[in-house]
Design a protein around this motif. Structure first.
Motif, PDB file in Angstrom:
ATOM      1  N   UNK A   3      91.757  73.579 128.878  1.00  0.00           N
ATOM      2  CA  UNK A   3      90.739  72.585 128.541  1.00  0.00           C
ATOM      3  C   UNK A   3      90.119  72.007 129.804  1.00  0.00           C
ATOM      4  N   UNK A   4      88.783  72.044 129.841  1.00  0.00           N
ATOM      5  CA  UNK A   4      88.009  71.415 130.898  1.00  0.00           C
ATOM      6  C   UNK A   4      87.388  70.153 130.318  1.00  0.00           C
ATOM      7  N   UNK A   5      87.706  69.019 130.911  1.00  0.00           N
ATOM      8  CA  UNK A   5      87.147  67.742 130.486  1.00  0.00           C
ATOM      9  C   UNK A   5      85.968  67.401 131.395  1.00  0.00           C
ATOM     10  N   UNK A   6      84.838  67.125 130.789  1.00  0.00           N
ATOM     11  CA  UNK A   6      83.649  66.697 131.521  1.00  0.00           C
ATOM     12  C   UNK A   6      83.418  65.234 131.169  1.00  0.00           C
ATOM     13  N   UNK A   7      83.557  64.369 132.152  1.00  0.00           N
ATOM     14  CA  UNK A   7      83.321  62.934 131.973  1.00  0.00           C
ATOM     15  C   UNK A   7      82.074  62.609 132.766  1.00  0.00           C
ATOM     16  N   UNK A   8      80.961  62.389 132.054  1.00  0.00           N
ATOM     17  CA  UNK A   8      79.677  62.252 132.724  1.00  0.00           C
ATOM     18  C   UNK A   8      78.896  61.064 132.187  1.00  0.00           C
ATOM     19  N   UNK A   9      78.478  60.218 133.111  1.00  0.00           N
ATOM     20  CA  UNK A   9      77.614  59.084 132.778  1.00  0.00           C
ATOM     21  C   UNK A   9      76.180  59.602 132.723  1.00  0.00           C
ATOM     22  N   UNK A  10      75.516  59.396 131.589  1.00  0.00           N
ATOM     23  CA  UNK A  10      74.179  59.961 131.390  1.00  0.00           C
ATOM     24  C   UNK A  10      73.253  58.919 130.758  1.00  0.00           C
ATOM     25  N   UNK A  17      70.277  65.761 130.804  1.00  0.00           N
ATOM     26  CA  UNK A  17      70.050  67.179 131.098  1.00  0.00           C
ATOM     27  C   UNK A  17      71.143  67.713 132.023  1.00  0.00           C
ATOM     28  N   UNK A  18      71.575  66.901 132.977  1.00  0.00           N
ATOM     29  CA  UNK A  18      72.660  67.324 133.873  1.00  0.00           C
ATOM     30  C   UNK A  18      73.971  67.475 133.115  1.00  0.00           C
ATOM     31  N   UNK A  19      74.293  66.496 132.279  1.00  0.00           N
ATOM     32  CA  UNK A  19      75.523  66.568 131.482  1.00  0.00           C
ATOM     33  C   UNK A  19      75.497  67.806 130.583  1.00  0.00           C
ATOM     34  N   UNK A  20      74.369  68.062 129.939  1.00  0.00           N
ATOM     35  CA  UNK A  20      74.249  69.230 129.071  1.00  0.00           C
ATOM     36  C   UNK A  20      74.366  70.531 129.872  1.00  0.00           C
ATOM     37  N   UNK A  21      73.846  70.524 131.094  1.00  0.00           N
ATOM     38  CA  UNK A  21      73.945  71.714 131.951  1.00  0.00           C
ATOM     39  C   UNK A  21      75.392  71.989 132.329  1.00  0.00           C
ATOM     40  N   UNK A  22      76.152  70.940 132.621  1.00  0.00           N
ATOM     41  CA  UNK A  22      77.572  71.117 132.939  1.00  0.00           C
ATOM     42  C   UNK A  22      78.299  71.755 131.752  1.00  0.00           C
ATOM     43  N   UNK A  23      78.008  71.268 130.572  1.00  0.00           N
ATOM     44  CA  UNK A  23      78.637  71.804 129.365  1.00  0.00           C
ATOM     45  C   UNK A  23      78.192  73.245 129.112  1.00  0.00           C
ATOM     46  N   UNK A  24      76.929  73.522 129.297  1.00  0.00           N
ATOM     47  CA  UNK A  24      76.409  74.876 129.103  1.00  0.00           C
ATOM     48  C   UNK A  24      77.102  75.858 130.052  1.00  0.00           C
ATOM     49  N   UNK A  25      77.256  75.461 131.310  1.00  0.00           N
ATOM     50  CA  UNK A  25      77.949  76.322 132.264  1.00  0.00           C
ATOM     51  C   UNK A  25      79.395  76.545 131.879  1.00  0.00           C
ATOM     52  N   UNK A  26      80.058  75.484 131.451  1.00  0.00           N
ATOM     53  CA  UNK A  26      81.468  75.582 131.068  1.00  0.00           C
ATOM     54  C   UNK A  26      81.669  76.424 129.814  1.00  0.00           C
ATOM     55  N   UNK A  55      89.050  68.614 135.465  1.00  0.00           N
ATOM     56  CA  UNK A  55      88.085  67.579 135.106  1.00  0.00           C
ATOM     57  C   UNK A  55      86.860  67.680 135.998  1.00  0.00           C
ATOM     58  N   UNK A  56      85.705  67.526 135.378  1.00  0.00           N
ATOM     59  CA  UNK A  56      84.434  67.452 136.087  1.00  0.00           C
ATOM     60  C   UNK A  56      83.873  66.059 135.846  1.00  0.00           C
ATOM     61  N   UNK A  57      83.625  65.338 136.923  1.00  0.00           N
ATOM     62  CA  UNK A  57      83.104  63.987 136.850  1.00  0.00           C
ATOM     63  C   UNK A  57      81.620  63.996 137.204  1.00  0.00           C
ATOM     64  N   UNK A  58      80.839  63.250 136.456  1.00  0.00           N
ATOM     65  CA  UNK A  58      79.422  63.121 136.747  1.00  0.00           C
ATOM     66  C   UNK A  58      79.033  61.653 136.725  1.00  0.00           C
ATOM     67  N   UNK A  59      78.284  61.230 137.732  1.00  0.00           N
ATOM     68  CA  UNK A  59      77.879  59.828 137.782  1.00  0.00           C
ATOM     69  C   UNK A  59      76.522  59.686 138.445  1.00  0.00           C
ATOM     70  N   UNK A  60      75.920  58.568 138.166  1.00  0.00           N
ATOM     71  CA  UNK A  60      74.729  58.169 138.893  1.00  0.00           C
ATOM     72  C   UNK A  60      75.176  57.342 140.096  1.00  0.00           C
ATOM     73  N   UNK A  61      74.289  57.240 141.065  1.00  0.00           N
ATOM     74  CA  UNK A  61      74.503  56.347 142.200  1.00  0.00           C
ATOM     75  C   UNK A  61      73.931  54.997 141.805  1.00  0.00           C
TER      76      UNK A  61
END
Length: 153
Positions: A3-10, A17-26, A55-61
């Motif tokens: 299991x790959x967990x993607x935790x992304x603030x969107x 679009x970035x969060x969806x791209x991470x999921x599409x790649x996975x 785990x893949x983390x995604x965040x904004x600055x």
């Protein structure tokens, strides 16, 4: 099944679009033995981390720091996962309007404390929006899923 967990603030259409791209790649069709799960930081918690293999983390600055939502995720998850998930393979992408340095440093500090293992340099998506950010994040999701499936992460 890993299991790959993607935790992304969107919070915006582009970060969605970035969060969806991470999921599409996975979820690439050539990857059979990895289940990808995507959650917003305020919905993810310690149980999600305990039940993942990477785990893949995604965040904004945000003001030179990670999003408050990702910080909240870490605040709620840190101690419950600290002992059990040392060595967890992880990666990060940052949508940075400026340079992303403070955001990267803040996440790296927490990840170091958790003793998670970076499997790729953090991906910092700097400056004005560029459509190729999507491809870069999709490749990152693919890399993590393929590495999990191959047993190299």
């Amino acid at each position: 099944m890993k299991r790959l967990l993607i935790v992304a603030h969107a919070p915006s259409p582009n970060t969605h679009r970035l969060r969806d791209a991470a999921m599409r790649g996975a979820c690439h069709p050539d990857i059979d033995a990895v289940e990808a799960v995507v959650k917003a930081p305020l919905e993810a918690g310690p149980d999600d981390v305990l039940n993942c293999d990477a785990i893949l983390l995604g965040t904004t600055e945000n003001l030179g720091y990670m999003s408050g939502a990702l910080k909240d995720f870490f605040d709620r998850s840190y101690y419950p996962v600290l002992e059990q998930k040392q060595g967890l393979p992880c990666a990060l992408y940052v949508r940075a309007g400026h340079d992303g340095t403070g955001t990267r440093r803040a996440v790296e500090s927490i990840v170091t404390g958790l003793r998670w293992r970076w499997v790729q340099e953090p991906l910092i998506l700097r400056g004005e929006w560029q459509d190729d950010f999507i491809e870069q994040v999709e490749e990152l999701g693919l890399y993590l899923a393929a590495g999990l499936e191959a047993g190299v992460l």
